[in-house]
Design an enzyme around this catalytic site. Structure first.
Site, PDB file in Angstrom:
ATOM      1  N   SER A 151     -72.087 -72.414 -49.627  1.00 36.68           N
ATOM      2  CA  SER A 151     -72.022 -73.871 -49.746  1.00 36.68           C
ATOM      3  C   SER A 151     -70.612 -74.315 -50.056  1.00 36.68           C
ATOM      4  O   SER A 151     -69.865 -73.640 -50.761  1.00 36.68           O
ATOM      5  CB  SER A 151     -72.936 -74.350 -50.873  1.00 36.68           C
ATOM      6  OG  SER A 151     -72.436 -73.941 -52.128  1.00 36.68           O
ATOM      7  N   ASP A 152     -70.256 -75.473 -49.517  1.00 34.12           N
ATOM      8  CA  ASP A 152     -69.043 -76.114 -49.997  1.00 34.12           C
ATOM      9  C   ASP A 152     -69.275 -76.458 -51.470  1.00 34.12           C
ATOM     10  O   ASP A 152     -70.416 -76.498 -51.947  1.00 34.12           O
ATOM     11  CB  ASP A 152     -68.715 -77.363 -49.171  1.00 34.12           C
ATOM     12  CG  ASP A 152     -67.234 -77.714 -49.252  1.00 34.12           C
ATOM     13  OD1 ASP A 152     -66.540 -77.206 -50.159  1.00 34.12           O
ATOM     14  OD2 ASP A 152     -66.761 -78.511 -48.416  1.00 34.12           O
TER      15      ASP A 152
END
Ligand SMILES: *[C@@H]1O[C@H](CO)[C@@H](O)[C@H](O)[C@H]1NC(C)=O
Ligand SMILES: *[C@@H]1O[C@H](CO)[C@@H](O)[C@H](O)[C@H]1NC(C)=O
Ligand SMILES: *[C@@H]1O[C@H](CO)[C@@H](O)[C@H](O)[C@H]1NC(C)=O
Ligand SMILES: *[C@@H]1O[C@H](CO)[C@@H](O)[C@H](O)[C@H]1NC(C)=O
Ligand SMILES: *[C@@H]1O[C@H](CO)[C@@H](O)[C@H](O)[C@H]1NC(C)=O
Length: 783
Positions: free
Chosen positions: A279-280
């Site tokens: 995930s960012d």
């Protein structure tokens, strides 16, 4: 649609999305249809991963999917009992961020202007070895099409290559291959349709940060997704990227990091991606939704994975086979890149350049390992090869002058190398913390630290001194200094004006002008200069130049992008003609904001619970929009001058089958016919002759027009480019291999790639609007 009600979280950074998770029912896990990895070409590594995962407890498996505190920008947990260390993750695309004795490279969109495949791959290889030298396992980069560059207002386009999907695809492939050749694992980002930052309508906080921000939902039809936004990611999968980062935005209303369609159906099934999705930072919004939606690791902290993931697997809401798959996906590229046996240990710690730091009782040492080698010389070469000459009356290269004036804060040293804090999060405007000194890179996660900046004033002074040229300077932009600026300009045979545009993650652009009223500075110098004016633009995107470009004394204009630490040296190479400019604009510069589609950046919350961006222009972005609507740009995609001239001749397109040889991981994309999607079917050729007075390189560009039956297609598409260096009078031949995918369209009904039958037009020339040679090829076979 997955998602469950969650508590809202305190997010990491003021601009990160703060939207709440829309509620819906939890779908039973039998519905999980994301493909489990089999390792693909990394089959042996996958078998090792499978073997070791069998030995793990559920807690240990979860540990591998979740971030822990560590020395790097993010660290995942490991399994010490089985000799598996956690992994170290660090930004970013322009060199290792947050550490020292590294190189600040020209940013991706700057390097893209070189249109030079070998140069780009070598840049990537060298960046890869810098990451490796610091012990970083996974680079959070490159940016390969998220953003692609749909809107000139997006504040992060400079971190990516170009809005053209063919140029972006080829450079993404080479960059992943180059970076991973060091043993590093790359993370292609930001997946996908991340074409702007969140919309914020709250007041600025005490720090000048934005509040009341909501993620935008990108709504794109299937054809545009496949033909425009997906190809660069497909190329990174093909090149064997070990990781992919899911992005902040929503897609069709569902967050990218829990988007079953985008992650499971498209990335893991259709593209056959075998590595892991991380995930960012702050882009995770759920536990079950994300796990079933296809996200394999949460970074940089433990919010939704960790204990919550463990609970969900224990309860059976997430099948343990899915947890196993996450771990297989994480460990497979790690084994495949041999990081288990031969990789440096982490030897730095983020943010802090002191010798050691204590975090939660652990002491992290910073050994200040110098990973640069001779990269400064190569970074200088990349920057010079990527400087676009937009206008030249003949004033360049500099010769026969005795007095040069230099103007603008952008020619000067920055007051500090990290003047706006560790993130270089300074911004012009809203935060009132102006970047001062020359702009070499943007801010946010695309930034990289420099150990020095070869400021333009330094390099120009040294060069001029060697030639007995006098250099006067007023390194100011403010009208308060216009008196002395005018006086110096009045005595200068050449006036070099430096202007800039500093861009930062989280802050999309409000206009297409320069910072600090650069236009006023240019006009003032132009009015007063005794000779001709040379304008140097250090900007992270399109600039409207109409105010001043045609003024009588504007002799030359250079678009130098974000050239990194070697900025001044590279510029001097161009100014004095030691390097003949050969770069081309990797985007279109319009004459007015009205030249672009209206509102192609959403700035309003809208009526629903989140803002919606409809990509209604479809395939026609950048030059394809200008072509389709017959708008004359100021400088078109592919445009750039040289100090010499070239002629094209002998254009041919011949059928020649060559089997794909460079694919690392095969994709599962469906297509018609026998030949592989990445096999070469045709080869175009053209001769280039240097007809001018100095040696130099030209970028020959091949554009293709689909048969008339393809009504949705814009007038032309870049489908080949080749850079050729030629001595005076020399002729060279360049070839453009045309792959099946390059002449295919996505058939939405059949859900596959097909070659349309009919007349294809191929044109070759030196820009998207200078295409003197043409050939029509009738294609009646599906191959
Ligand atoms: C989780 O990872 C960290 C870092 O590698 C390690 O210290 C810890 O022991 C791990 N926990 C388990 C359960 O293995
Ligand atoms: C989003 O919705 C559009 C319209 O229904 C559809 O064509 C497209 O495939 C969807 N995109 C994704 C990634 O699911
Ligand atoms: C440059 O920026 C620094 C840090 O923001 C500031 O302290 C300094 O005053 C600025 N200098 C000028 C000349 O604007
Ligand atoms: C491109 O080539 C044309 C001739 O086809 C020439 O007139 C023009 O100057 C060239 N433009 C650039 C930017 O080199
Ligand atoms: C193009 O170059 C090839 C050799 O590379 C040569 O055989 C051919 O005659 C050239 N064609 C033209 C039109 O110059």
């Amino acid at each position: 649609m997955w998602s469950i009600i969650q508590n809202s979280f305190l997010l990491l950074s003021p601009f990160l999305p703060t939207s709440l998770i829309p509620s819906s029912q939890i779908t039973p896990h039998e519905d999980y249809h994301g493909p489990l990895t089999d390792g693909g070409v990394w089959y042996e590594a996958y078998e090792r991963a499978r073997g070791v995962v069998k030995e793990m407890t559920m807690e240990e498996k979860v540990n591998l999917t979740t971030a822990i505190t560590g020395p790097c920008q993010a660290n995942s947990g490991g399994v010490p009992r089985l000799g598996i260390p956690g992994l170290c993750f660090n930004d970013g695309p322009s060199g290792p961020r947050y550490t020292d004795f590294v190189t600040q490279w020209p940013s991706a969109f700057t390097a893209a202007a070189s249109f030079d495949r070998d140069l780009i791959e070598e840049r990537a290889r060298r960046i890869g070895y810098e990451f490796r030298g610091k012990g970083i396992n996974v680079e959070l980069g490159p940016v390969t099409g998220g953003p692609l560059g749909r809107s000139p207002y997006a504040g992060r386009n400079w971190e990516a290559f170009t809005p053209d999907p063919y140029l972006s695809s080829t450079l993404s492939f080479l960059t992943v291959r180059g970076m991973q050749s060091s043993g590093l694992i790359t993370c292609a980002k930001h997946y996908i349709l991340y074409e702007q930052d969140p919309v914020c309508d709250g007041p600025l906080d005490d720090e000048g940060g934005r509040t009341g921000c909501r993620d935008v939902s990108s709504e794109v039809d299937d054809k545009t997704m496949k033909e425009l936004y997906l190809p660069s990611f497909a190329e990174t999968v093909r090149a064997g990227t070990g990781a992919v980062m899911c992005s902040y935005n929503k897609i069709n209303g569902t967050a990218a990091c829990e988007n079953d369609d985008a992650l499971n159906r498209i990335l893991k099934d259709e593209l056959g991606f075998k590595g892991f999705v991380l995930s960012d930072f702050g882009a995770t919004h759920s536990t079950v939704g994300s796990a079933l939606g296809g996200m394999d690791m949460e970074l940089p902290g433990e919010y939704y994975y960790g204990q919550r993931l463990l609970k969900a697997v224990k309860k059976g809401t997430i099948p343990e086979s899915r947890l196993d798959d996450m771990v297989h996906r994480i460990l497979t590229p790690w084994y495949a890149s041999k990081q288990d046996s031969d990789y440096p240990k982490v030897n730095y710690q983020k943010y802090d350049l002191s010798d050691s730091k204590e975090v939660n009782g652990h002491v992290f040492k910073n050994e200040h390992v110098d990973v640069r080698g001779d990269n400064a010389m190569y970074a200088r070469k990349v920057a010079a090869e990527s400087t676009v000459l937009l206008k030249n009356s003949g004033v360049l290269p500099i010769k026969g002058v005795r007095r040069i004036g230099v103007f603008g804060t952008d020619a000067d040293y920055p007051s500090t190398l990290s003047g706006c804090g560790p993130d270089l999060f300074c911004l012009v405007g809203s935060r009132r913390r102006y970047w001062n000194g020359t702009v070499t890179i943007g801010g946010g996660s695309g930034a990289a630290y420099a150990d020095y900046i070869a400021a333009p004033i330094e390099a120009i002074s040294l060069k001029a001194r060697q030639q007995g040229i006098r250099v006067d300077h007023v390194l100011q932009d403010d009208p308060a200094h216009f008196g002395s600026i005018g006086w110096v300009a009045y005595q200068s045979e050449i006036c070099l004006v430096f202007v800039s545009l500093f861009l930062v993650e989280g802050w999309d652009r409000e206009h297409l002008r320069l910072d600090k009223r650069g236009e006023e500075l240019i006009k003032h110098v132009e009015k007063n200069c005794a000779g001709e004016v040379v304008v140097v633009l250090h900007a992270g995107g399109q600039i409207i130049v109409e105010d001043w470009i045609d003024l009588p004394k504007i002799g030359a204009v250079l678009f130098a992008g974000y050239p990194g630490q070697e900025t001044g040296n590279a510029l001097v190479d161009i100014l004095w003609g030691d390097v003949n400019p050969s770069a081309k604009l990797p985007f279109t510069m319009g004459k007015s904001p009205k030249d672009w589609p209206r509102d192609n950046l959403v700035r309003e919350m809208g009526k629903g619970s989140y803002p919606i961006a409809e990509f209604s222009e479809g395939l026609a972005i950048d030059y394809k929009w200008f072509d389709k609507h017959d708008i004359t740009p100021r400088y078109e995609f592919g445009y750039g001058l040289s100090y010499t001239n070239f002629e094209f001749s002998g254009f041919e397109v011949e059928e020649r089958y060559e089997k794909d040889r460079d694919t690392v991981q095969k994709t599962n994309e469906r297509y018609e016919g026998q030949r592989g999607l990445y096999d070469t079917l045709y080869v175009a050729k053209v001769n280039i002759t240097n007809t001018g007075k100095v040696p130099g390189a030209e970028v020959a560009q091949l554009y293709m027009t689909f048969p008339k039956s393809e009504v949705e297609q814009p007038p032309k598409h870049l489908r080949g480019y080749a850079k050729e260096y030629l001595e005076v009078g020399q002729m060279g031949t360049v070839e453009f291999p045309i792959r099946k995918k390059d002449i295919s369209v996505w058939d939405v009904k059949k859900q596959l790639w097909k070659v349309p039958h009919g007349n294809f037009i191929f044109r070759v020339g030196n820009s998207s609007r200078e295409l003197p040679l043409k050939m029509t090829v009738e294609i009646g076979s599906s191959f």
